[in-house]
Design a protein around this motif. Structure first.
Motif, PDB file in Angstrom:
ATOM      1  N   PHE A   5       0.840  -1.198   0.000  1.00  0.00           N
ATOM      2  CA  PHE A   5       0.000   0.000   0.000  1.00  0.00           C
ATOM      3  C   PHE A   5       0.876   1.249   0.000  1.00  0.00           C
ATOM      4  N   SER A   6       1.989   1.194   0.727  1.00  0.00           N
ATOM      5  CA  SER A   6       2.931   2.309   0.734  1.00  0.00           C
ATOM      6  C   SER A   6       3.586   2.466  -0.629  1.00  0.00           C
ATOM      7  N   LEU A   7       3.921   1.349  -1.259  1.00  0.00           N
ATOM      8  CA  LEU A   7       4.568   1.380  -2.575  1.00  0.00           C
ATOM      9  C   LEU A   7       3.714   2.105  -3.595  1.00  0.00           C
ATOM     10  N   VAL A   8       2.413   1.821  -3.600  1.00  0.00           N
ATOM     11  CA  VAL A   8       1.526   2.396  -4.620  1.00  0.00           C
ATOM     12  C   VAL A   8       0.798   3.643  -4.136  1.00  0.00           C
ATOM     13  N   LEU A   9       1.151   4.133  -2.918  1.00  0.00           N
ATOM     14  CA  LEU A   9       0.495   5.327  -2.369  1.00  0.00           C
ATOM     15  C   LEU A   9      -1.013   5.200  -2.508  1.00  0.00           C
ATOM     16  N   PHE A  10      -1.571   4.186  -1.854  1.00  0.00           N
ATOM     17  CA  PHE A  10      -2.981   3.839  -2.007  1.00  0.00           C
ATOM     18  C   PHE A  10      -3.911   5.027  -1.756  1.00  0.00           C
ATOM     19  N   ALA A  11      -3.496   5.920  -0.843  1.00  0.00           N
ATOM     20  CA  ALA A  11      -4.343   7.081  -0.529  1.00  0.00           C
ATOM     21  C   ALA A  11      -4.534   7.989  -1.732  1.00  0.00           C
ATOM     22  N   HIS A  12      -3.611   7.943  -2.699  1.00  0.00           N
ATOM     23  CA  HIS A  12      -3.725   8.806  -3.874  1.00  0.00           C
ATOM     24  C   HIS A  12      -4.829   8.347  -4.829  1.00  0.00           C
ATOM     25  N   SER A  13      -5.449   7.199  -4.548  1.00  0.00           N
ATOM     26  CA  SER A  13      -6.590   6.767  -5.361  1.00  0.00           C
ATOM     27  C   SER A  13      -7.727   7.770  -5.294  1.00  0.00           C
ATOM     28  N   VAL A  14      -7.681   8.645  -4.293  1.00  0.00           N
ATOM     29  CA  VAL A  14      -8.726   9.642  -4.106  1.00  0.00           C
ATOM     30  C   VAL A  14      -8.774  10.624  -5.274  1.00  0.00           C
ATOM     31  N   PHE A  15      -7.728  10.685  -6.098  1.00  0.00           N
ATOM     32  CA  PHE A  15      -7.722  11.614  -7.223  1.00  0.00           C
ATOM     33  C   PHE A  15      -8.726  11.198  -8.300  1.00  0.00           C
ATOM     34  N   ALA A  16      -8.565  10.017  -8.878  1.00  0.00           N
ATOM     35  CA  ALA A  16      -9.365   9.623 -10.031  1.00  0.00           C
ATOM     36  C   ALA A  16     -10.632   8.861  -9.670  1.00  0.00           C
ATOM     37  N   LEU A  17     -10.633   8.142  -8.548  1.00  0.00           N
ATOM     38  CA  LEU A  17     -11.783   7.302  -8.214  1.00  0.00           C
ATOM     39  C   LEU A  17     -13.094   8.083  -8.108  1.00  0.00           C
ATOM     40  N   PRO A  18     -13.126   9.277  -7.484  1.00  0.00           N
ATOM     41  CA  PRO A  18     -14.394  10.019  -7.448  1.00  0.00           C
ATOM     42  C   PRO A  18     -14.926  10.343  -8.844  1.00  0.00           C
ATOM     43  N   PHE A  19     -14.037  10.618  -9.807  1.00  0.00           N
ATOM     44  CA  PHE A  19     -14.504  10.901 -11.162  1.00  0.00           C
ATOM     45  C   PHE A  19     -15.006   9.635 -11.841  1.00  0.00           C
ATOM     46  N   ALA A  20     -14.444   8.485 -11.478  1.00  0.00           N
ATOM     47  CA  ALA A  20     -14.971   7.231 -11.992  1.00  0.00           C
ATOM     48  C   ALA A  20     -16.381   6.996 -11.470  1.00  0.00           C
ATOM     49  N   VAL A  21     -16.600   7.310 -10.202  1.00  0.00           N
ATOM     50  CA  VAL A  21     -17.939   7.178  -9.624  1.00  0.00           C
ATOM     51  C   VAL A  21     -18.924   8.097 -10.355  1.00  0.00           C
ATOM     52  N   ILE A  22     -18.476   9.323 -10.661  1.00  0.00           N
ATOM     53  CA  ILE A  22     -19.329  10.247 -11.415  1.00  0.00           C
ATOM     54  C   ILE A  22     -19.660   9.664 -12.780  1.00  0.00           C
ATOM     55  N   GLY A  23     -18.653   9.141 -13.485  1.00  0.00           N
ATOM     56  CA  GLY A  23     -18.887   8.548 -14.793  1.00  0.00           C
ATOM     57  C   GLY A  23     -19.864   7.386 -14.729  1.00  0.00           C
TER      58      GLY A  23
END
Length: 285
Positions: A5-23
């Motif tokens: 999780f640290s390697l992939v900076l899992f918290a940064h999923s917050v950038f694109a995931l909300p727009f995927a939910v909108i789509g």
């Protein structure tokens, strides 16, 4: 698992995931499809595995560069917490999971899955030969609302493409701000970026232009669907945070780059998605 999780900076999923939910919900709202939990779960799984693949591969490919850069030397691979082979295996596993997940969604998503992976993995090479690397990252993130729309409908449409262009310009703009931290390092090691090409001042103007375009693309979505007060409030809040982000970073003061990159952009995407969902659930003309 915590290390990965640290390697992939899992918290940064917050950038694109909300727009995927909108789509995803725009497809339900505008194309007449019913909500299905299993499709939403598969879409989220695609988002997670695609991002894991992209970030792990980026860390694997950049491991030697990261070791030379004081800012990144403590990342997991150069610091020895995860092996290069482990990161590569993690990338491959997530790529396979992504493709397998699309198989259970629809034929078009399955056919396009290698294309999507190609785009997001290709980004990691681009800083080696072009300053347009930020736009390539933007294209990768911009696929989120388009892909989510395809999960529901299996068809392309103008509306998710506009959202994708908005995400592309938004993320390319904030990636340029983030890259300001490595301007001198990139010059010294012949890596390509907008800051190393144009300098801090020029890079900030490019970032501002991209964020203006992002706002206009977001605004243009109102021409293709019926929206209410909540959606316009979301647009206004999104625009405010773009302006705020640009206002706290200047050529003479880069101390707030971290706040501009992570905090402000995370809030912008999440709040905009919340306002859209409120508009979807409680339309107020």
């Amino acid at each position: 698992m915590k290390k990965y999780f640290s390697l992939v900076l899992f918290a940064h999923s917050v950038f694109a995931l909300p727009f995927a939910v909108i789509g995803f919900f725009i497809a339900i709202d505008t194309a007449g499809y019913s909500f299905e939990w299993w499709k939403l779960l598969l879409m989220v799984l695609c988002m997670v595995t695609a991002r894991n693949s992209a970030m792990a591969f980026n860390r694997y490919l950049d491991r030697d560069i990261d070791a030379l850069n004081e800012r990144t030397a403590q990342r997991d691979i150069p610091a020895g917490r995860i092996s290069a082979k482990g990161a590569l295996n993690f990338t491959i596993i997530n790529c396979l999971l992504f493709i397998a997940t699309t198989y259970f969604i629809n034929t078009l998503c399955f056919i396009l899955s290698p294309v999507a992976l190609g785009v997001i993995l290709f980004y990691s090479y681009t800083k080696r030969f072009t300053a347009l690397c930020h736009l390539v990252l933007g294209v990768g993130l911009g696929l989120a609302p388009i892909g989510a729309y395809l999960v529901v409908t299996g068809e392309f449409a103008v509306l998710p493409v506009l959202l994708g262009l908005a995400v592309m310009c938004w993320s390319a703009g904030f990636d340029i701000i983030y890259a300001l931290q490595d301007e001198e390092f990139d010059k010294d090691y012949e890596l390509h970026s907008i800051p190393s090409l144009l300098g801090t001042s020029g890079a900030l103007w490019v970032s501002r232009g991209l964020h203006l375009m992002s706002f206009l693309f977001i605004l243009s979505t109102t021409l293709f669907m019926e929206v209410g007060v909540f959606y316009y409030l979301g647009i206004a809040f999104y625009g405010f945070l773009l302006i705020y982000q640009q206002s706290i970073v200047s050529p003479k003061d880069l101390s707030k780059v971290g706040r501009a990159f992570m905090t402000t952009n995370g809030i912008a995407s999440v709040i905009f998605a919340i306002f859209y969902l409120l508009d979807f659930a409680f339309p107020i003309a």
